[in-house]
Design a protein around this motif. Structure first.
Motif, mmCIF file in Angstrom:
data_model
loop_
_atom_site.group_PDB
_atom_site.id
_atom_site.type_symbol
_atom_site.label_atom_id
_atom_site.label_comp_id
_atom_site.label_asym_id
_atom_site.label_seq_id
_atom_site.Cartn_x
_atom_site.Cartn_y
_atom_site.Cartn_z
ATOM 1 N N TYR A 1 12.161 -14.790 13.834
ATOM 2 C CA TYR A 1 11.396 -16.020 14.070
ATOM 3 C C TYR A 1 9.904 -15.818 13.830
ATOM 4 C CZ TYR A 1 15.165 -18.989 15.818
ATOM 5 O OH TYR A 1 16.295 -19.767 15.908
ATOM 6 N N TYR B 1 8.527 -21.153 19.688
ATOM 7 C CA TYR B 1 9.782 -21.834 19.381
ATOM 8 C C TYR B 1 10.972 -20.991 19.836
ATOM 9 C CZ TYR B 1 13.470 -24.228 16.835
ATOM 10 O OH TYR B 1 14.627 -24.898 16.522
ATOM 11 N N TRP B 2 10.915 -19.691 19.606
ATOM 12 C CA TRP B 2 11.989 -18.791 20.043
ATOM 13 C C TRP B 2 12.151 -18.854 21.555
ATOM 14 C CZ3 TRP B 2 12.376 -14.425 23.140
ATOM 15 C CH2 TRP B 2 13.500 -13.617 22.950
ATOM 16 N N HIS C 1 11.261 -21.298 23.569
ATOM 17 C CA HIS C 1 11.770 -22.618 23.953
ATOM 18 C C HIS C 1 13.266 -22.738 23.662
ATOM 19 C CE1 HIS C 1 12.117 -26.972 24.348
ATOM 20 N NE2 HIS C 1 12.642 -26.998 23.146
ATOM 21 N N LYS C 2 13.692 -22.218 22.534
ATOM 22 C CA LYS C 2 15.092 -22.369 22.128
ATOM 23 C C LYS C 2 16.029 -21.529 22.975
ATOM 24 C CE LYS C 2 18.121 -22.120 18.076
ATOM 25 N NZ LYS C 2 18.193 -21.868 16.610
#
Length: 289
Positions: A70, A121-122, A124-125
């Motif tokens: 990521y 983002y990583w 959050h995901k």
């Protein structure tokens, strides 16, 4: 009086085939360029060190591999997009599609920003902690950076002002500072130090903090030696915003982040916390837990 001693090395790409046509289909040229090769080697060695250290300190391999993927994707995408927006805004106006040509120009702080967005983002995901993994990546980053800046030193894509100093590079048309070369040389001691320090677990944020604190003032100072708009290299001159380059503004933020991370690492050290104590070995992208 000493004159510039560093020769201008610019090895040509290794031609494989093309340009030409296969029947009615036109094909472009395929070649291996020194810059791309060195960047690829830097990514390879960096990820291999991260993988081995992750195994040694019993970090979850799937989580670590996913995290690295990521931030690499974010780094390369952000490096190009922000390079185009801040350094070549005229290209965005003329052709918005230039934002999609990731291979056509990169900036270091754009890459840092993109990697950070990839990290967010990583997190959050997968709803997982990031500082442990990010710090391990930071411990190997200077070595990768040495390879990347070695590519810059051969591509000469960071020309500085004219100079007769002994450490200037003998550019065609007059000796100049080569900032890519200097940054590569200045990163070598940091890379060697990190390779020594990573032999045992460190408090989370330790390597990130040191890296930011070391890089920010170095890059801030070097950018004052950059070529200006009046030079024949004006196409490679960085724009100024309030008298500073975009990277210099980024250095101010980076230094602040480094001091904060170093402080947190020092507090963690007081509590005896290290990577191996904080990692979540049961976590993986397929089973966030």
């Amino acid at each position: 009086m000493l004159e510039p001693l560093i020769p201008y090395l610019n090895p040509p790409p290794l031609h494989i085939f093309g340009p030409g046509e296969i029947g009615p289909i036109p094909i472009g040229e395929l070649s291996i360029k020194p810059f791309g090769t060195l960047v690829a080697l830097g990514v390879y060695f960096g990820t291999e060190i991260i993988r081995r250290k992750g195994e040694r300190f019993k970090l979850d391999s799937k989580a670590l591999s996913s995290f690295v993927f990521y931030i690499l994707v974010g780094g390369f995408v952000g490096g190009h997009v922000l390079d185009t927006i801040f350094y070549h805004p005229e290209n965005v106006v003329q052709s918005p599609a230039s934002l999609l040509r990731i291979w056509d120009g990169q900036s270091s702080f754009g890459g840092f920003t993109g990697a950070f967005l990839g990290l967010l983002y990583w997190r959050h995901k997968f709803k997982a902690p990031t500082l442990v993994y990010a710090d391990l990546v930071a411990s190997a980053f200077p070595l990768s950076w040495v390879f990347g800046r070695s590519g810059c030193s051969l591509a000469h894509d960071h020309p500085g002002m004219l100079s007769n100093a002994w450490f200037a590079v003998q550019y065609p048309g007059g000796a100049r500072f080569d900032l890519g070369l200097y940054e590569m040389l200045l990163t070598i001691p940091l890379a060697v130090t990190f390779l020594f320090l990573m032999r045992r677990p460190r408090p989370p944020g330790f390597f990130l903090g040191i890296m930011c604190i070391a890089y920010a003032p170095t890059r801030f100072a070097l950018d004052f030696l950059r070529v200006d708009q009046q030079s024949e290299f004006h196409g490679q001159a960085d724009p100024r915003y309030g008298g500073l380059t975009p990277a210099q503004w980024g250095c101010l933020l980076l230094l602040s982040a480094g001091v904060t991370l170093a402080y947190r690492a020092a507090r963690s050290a007081e509590k005896g916390r290290a990577w191996i104590d904080i990692a979540v070995p049961a976590w993986s992208p397929q089973n966030p837990g």
